[in-house]
Scaffold this active site. Structure first.
Site, PDB file in Angstrom:
ATOM      1  CB  CYS A 154      26.251 -64.969  15.327  1.00  0.00           C
ATOM      2  SG  CYS A 154      26.308 -63.598  14.169  1.00  0.00           S
ATOM      3  CB  VAL A 197      45.701 -53.443   6.038  1.00  0.00           C
ATOM      4  CG1 VAL A 197      45.907 -52.383   4.953  1.00  0.00           C
ATOM      5  CG2 VAL A 197      45.799 -54.840   5.452  1.00  0.00           C
ATOM      6  CG  ASN A 204      28.191 -65.315   5.044  1.00  0.00           C
ATOM      7  OD1 ASN A 204      29.387 -65.521   4.876  1.00  0.00           O
ATOM      8  ND2 ASN A 204      27.562 -65.647   6.151  1.00  0.00           N
TER       9      ASN A 204
END
Lengths: 444, 444
Positions: A50, A88, A299
């Site tokens: 951010c 991945v 988070n």
């Protein structure tokens, strides 16, 4: 499914920014012997994404200041193995393995998907032009910054009037670029109320930034986007959850397109968790699943997923949808539902909008605008918008806290907020709004 | 007792500052025909009492700037009759009359007591000296200001390290006076934790203000208080509820000495209400009666009493004890109970104390100190202290909101606070403290 088992020794985390590293770090804290690998497709991990628009603006001097933890530090201090540029390509859940771009296979007992989000590419011809940039990844901003430094564009068009679009418009303006912002929708930042849209439009206009809503663009040329002068084009037309990998592996998606998870953030595949922008979440005001991709949520979800891979049974209670963005100096914060959004969801919503000083005039108090929304019958608070030069973040957080507790407007009115002239007024603007809203309710 | 009755036509309010005028104004709003008289013993009504120290400091240029509504405006715009310098000497409740100092009798059907508080006079010889001042009423500050202007004292002692004592110490220092603050207790501002006391002591020391705790003083002379140089003495050694009038009338007092009221703020005498500093209130964290005299509470209680005199049945839910004070630039805010206070009340309290930035460094974020207190077993939040240069008020308000909702630390950790670099960090200091506190709990 996620009971602790002696063989759950290998954790693989796909994605190494907010949710991924929170999960890895929490798992490490709770289980010192777990083998933890974080696979990040980008060149860096653990950065303040951010903050990138503020690097463009110049407030952050070096992009590297946004790096929090290096792979070396993570290895040394947390015993977390990090691979960057590690893409991945497949999850073979029956064999408990992920396949990497270079053909390697990595076994896991627990898997956390923190694949984040992807910028949406709008239907515009010329998105691949060298002066057209997305504004989403570390690399996007790198290219954009170099272009600005080398080419010194005089004009730019920003496509999309969301958080990043408005931040980028302000950042470019600070660098002297003449900016137009276009958005196909009617309202920037999705609060969707006319007064709110006007405030943003007015503020942008003060900075000579033109905002064109309901404006669809078609074609990027060397010097323009349609008829708008554009030495540079920034595409910030929204993001979507990065779910291809999950979907291919048979992981169920929610109706909102993000990975479906239960309260423990486990997906439909046992031992596979999802957290952050790629995952669906629960909206505590809507009382329904929603997709609210934000760094704070990432988070927190990472914290929960990281605990649960070690055998804990923590719950993520969901979000109320709180955000704040600076629009050319104006703090624009919202939480919960706007009156219009609430009504669209079937709530009988009422609202009050007031202006009041955040502090006494003799302590440089400036006017805040507060819109407070509640359900008519129950009085339950549904949302708020707060706009002002400063003293905004604390107030939206108070409403966010009240929303999390399903507070009614009658209860909210008696919130014991602090007062002393250098910091507040005796009747906080929030409570002035609550008084007015209460008077709008039946039997009030 | 307080059902609407056609004969309840006369409301008398004793006291015309925060609670009194809030009550009168609310009553007027709900009942346009009620006859309302406000009797104020002082020379002015409706002023920002908490702003008076800032007039001494110079932030407020003229004391009259603190006047909100004049008696004339109240009469004209709200049809509220105000008498200043009107001292009620007796309540004759059996005859529903108040007696004034000049012998007049005023009839009432409903009575609101908003008599406020009185400065406590400590046992010091010489309190009547011309250079000794209380710092409580409009008149106190008038005398004090004149003395400062005319005599330009070089030294001062402030007796009492509470809100007003510390504000006055800072205000005098801003005027160049050398100040010593003495307090008989161990801790200023009553948070009662050593680290907290040290921060205040350190901040005062930076401004060359000496704070002597556990220091009893005895005797004021022309130039000293005991052995401390004092061209001027300010007594700010606490306040007590002004209840003489109520007690004489047979109105019951609470054990804390303030007027006992029920949830509707009615006293034991039917039709007689009490609000503001003179009244006892309910502490929602302690879950017991308490006396918390603050302007915000006074306004809210006034709102409730003012409604109920017109026949409403509103409830005042009580307070959590939120306050903020500026100590020489440092914002010092607390809400709920300190660890020590909680333990004294029998809570098995745990606490966490952290320092963290309120915003990223590149947006001038400064360190905040946060102490968060919870009950060990239930996890219920009990209180918090937040100290810092700025960004403090919003955070204490978030905890205050959470305390009002009886939130646990586990719930609090997931509060959906806003984030954007100009305004916050992804993990707000409050949530950093909550994480640490959660880890201190059993089974966390």
């Amino acid at each position: 499914m996620s009971n602790p088992s002696p063989e759950a020794r290998r954790l693989v985390v796909v994605g190494g920014v907010a949710a991924g590293l929170s999960a890895a770090s929490r798992a490490r804290k709770l289980d010192p012997t777990l083998h933890i690998t974080v696979l990040e497709r980008g060149p860096v991990v653990s950065y303040g994404a951010c903050g990138l628009p503020y690097w463009i603006e110049g407030q952050v001097r070096e992009r590297d200041e946004l790096l929090v933890l290096s792979p070396e530090t993570l290895a040394r201090e947390r015993n977390i193995l990090v691979e960057t540029n590690a893409c991945v390509t497949e999850i073979l859940h029956s064999r408990r393995r992920v396949v990497l771009h270079d053909g390697r296979c990595l076994p896991y007992d627990r898997l956390v998907l923190a694949t984040g989000s992807t910028a949406v590419a709008p239907e515009i011809t010329g998105l691949d032009a060298p002066h057209c940039f997305f504004a989403h990844t570390w690399q996007d901003f790198g290219g954009l910054h170099t272009f600005l430094q080398q080419r010194q564009p005089a004009t730019a068009v920003v496509v999309g009037a969301g958080f990043v679009g408005l931040e980028m418009a302000g950042a470019l303006r600070m660098r002297g670029v003449r900016v137009t912002v276009v958005d196909a929708g009617e309202h920037p930042l999705r609060w969707g109320e006319t007064w709110f849209t006007q405030r943003i439009q007015q503020r942008l206009a003060q900075f000579q930034i033109e905002l064109r809503t309901r404006h669809r663009v078609q074609r990027i040329t060397d010097e323009a986007l349609d008829d708008l002068p554009a030495d540079m084009v920034i595409v910030a037309a929204g993001i979507r959850p990065a779910t291809e990998l999950a979907a291919q592996a048979g992981i169920a998606l929610a109706r909102n397109g993000a990975i479906a998870v239960d309260e423990t953030l486990e997906t439909n595949l046992p031992g596979v968790y999802a957290a952050g922008d790629c995952a669906s979440t629960y909206h505590r005001v809507k009382r329904a699943a929603d997709w609210v991709p934000l760094g704070t949520t990432a988070n927190k979800m990472g914290l929960v997923a990281g605990a649960n891979v070690t055998g804990a049974r923590e719950r993520f209670p969901g979000v109320v949808g709180t955000s704040i963005v600076r629009v050319c100096g104006l703090a624009v914060a919202t939480t919960g539902l706007s009156p219009g959004a609430a009504r669209q969801l079937g709530f009988d919503a009422i609202s009050a909008r007031i202006s009041a000083r955040s502090r006494p005039g003799y302590f440089f108090g400036e006017m805040l605008e507060v819109e407070l929304v509640a359900e008519r019958e129950s009085g339950r608070l549904l949302g708020a918008a707060v706009l002002g030069e400063r003293d905004v973040e604390g107030r939206i957080n108070v409403v966010a806290t009240a929303l999390g507790a399903a507070t009614t407007v009658d209860e909210f009115l008696f919130t014991d907020l602090c007062y002393s002239p250098p910091y507040a007024t005796t009747w906080d603007p929030l409570l002035v709004a609550a008084r007015q809203l209460r008077n709008a309710r039946p039997n009030a």
